[in-house]
Design an enzyme around this catalytic site. Structure first.
Site, PDB file in Angstrom:
ATOM      1  N   LYS A  20       0.834  -1.204   0.000  1.00 15.57           N
ATOM      2  CA  LYS A  20       0.000   0.000   0.000  1.00 15.57           C
ATOM      3  C   LYS A  20       0.875   1.264   0.000  1.00 15.57           C
ATOM      4  O   LYS A  20       0.643   2.194  -0.766  1.00 15.57           O
ATOM      5  CB  LYS A  20      -0.932   0.004   1.224  1.00 15.57           C
ATOM      6  CG  LYS A  20      -2.013   1.053   1.143  1.00 15.57           C
ATOM      7  CD  LYS A  20      -2.687   1.264   2.470  1.00 15.57           C
ATOM      8  CE  LYS A  20      -1.809   2.131   3.336  1.00 15.57           C
ATOM      9  NZ  LYS A  20      -2.355   2.391   4.654  1.00 15.57           N
TER      10      LYS A  20
ATOM     11  N   ASP B 151      -6.519   1.142   0.915  1.00 15.56           N
ATOM     12  CA  ASP B 151      -6.533   1.211   2.376  1.00 15.56           C
ATOM     13  C   ASP B 151      -7.935   0.832   2.853  1.00 15.56           C
ATOM     14  O   ASP B 151      -8.769   0.402   2.061  1.00 15.56           O
ATOM     15  CB  ASP B 151      -6.110   2.605   2.869  1.00 15.56           C
ATOM     16  CG  ASP B 151      -7.174   3.653   2.586  1.00 15.56           C
ATOM     17  OD1 ASP B 151      -8.164   3.340   1.881  1.00 15.56           O
ATOM     18  OD2 ASP B 151      -7.041   4.780   3.080  1.00 15.56           O
TER      19      ASP B 151
END
Ligand code: SF4
Length: 210
Positions: A120, A138
């Protein structure tokens, strides 16, 4: 979701906010990387408060090593998990100097080889610092993609793959930011603001509120 609905969804988010920006403050790719590492399980606002004075003094890995671990902790101790995050930042700064001449690499594998940097974080850095069409998933993006039906999946990796497939090319540069902001402020985990939602008629979630 049909391709037409997907296009409508992104067109509306684009019309509302044509050039969305990261809510994390930074001054160059290195400080962006540091801010993203600090932001895990913390709010952007809390991170910005801590990094405002830090980034006045420290803008490079060399300056971070000079500041040292204890010095860094003093700046970031208001942020959750700051001990581990500070240790990762010192070590990743050392590795940036050792492996990349002090520069943040524009390369997923090299980024993910740094401590504290997962998929991420690498996606955020590649997108925000280098303009690559990546899709960082996320908790907000994950929830929104699943609720709307834009990209359903059980893991962030599934959703990332679904979003990369579903998102038309012309929206890719900003898609991550539009989804994150919509998830953070409108399609919230508890009590989503469906009555104020500009994509309500496109959303496939059965439990819409209002
Ligand atoms: S209608 Fe509700 S559930 Fe659907 S995207 Fe909007 S806020 Fe989220």
């Amino acid at each position: 979701m049909t391709p037409k609905k997907v296009r409508d969804l992104f067109s509306r988010l684009q019309a509302q906010n044509p050039t969305p920006k990261s809510e994390l403050d930074y001054v160059n790719p290195y400080t962006l990387l540091v801010a993203v590492v600090l932001s895990a399980q913390a709010t952007d606002k809390g991170v910005n408060k801590a990094t405002a004075p830090l980034f006045k003094k420290v803008k490079t890995p060399q300056a971070m090593l000079k500041l040292g671990l204890e010095g860094l902790k003093d700046y970031v101790k208001s942020i959750g998990l700051y001990n581990a995050k500070a240790a990762n930042i010192i070590e990743l700064s050392r590795l940036l100097i050792e492996r990349h001449a002090g520069q943040v690499p524009q390369d997923r594998e090299a980024l993910q080889a740094l401590p504290g940097v997962g998929r991420k974080t690498a996606n955020v850095v590649l997108n925000v610092a280098f303009g690559e069409p990546t899709m960082a998933v996320d908790t907000h993006v994950f929830r929104l993609a699943n609720r709307t039906g834009l990209a359903k999946g059980k893991t962030p990796e599934d959703v990332e793959a679904g979003l990369l497939k579903a998102t038309p090319k012309e929206f890719m540069d900003h898609a991550h930011h539009w989804l994150i902001l919509h998830g953070r402020y409108i399609c919230t985990a508890r009590n989503p603001r469906c009555q104020d939602c500009i994509i309500r008629d496109l959303c496939g979630w059965d439990e819409k509120t209002g």
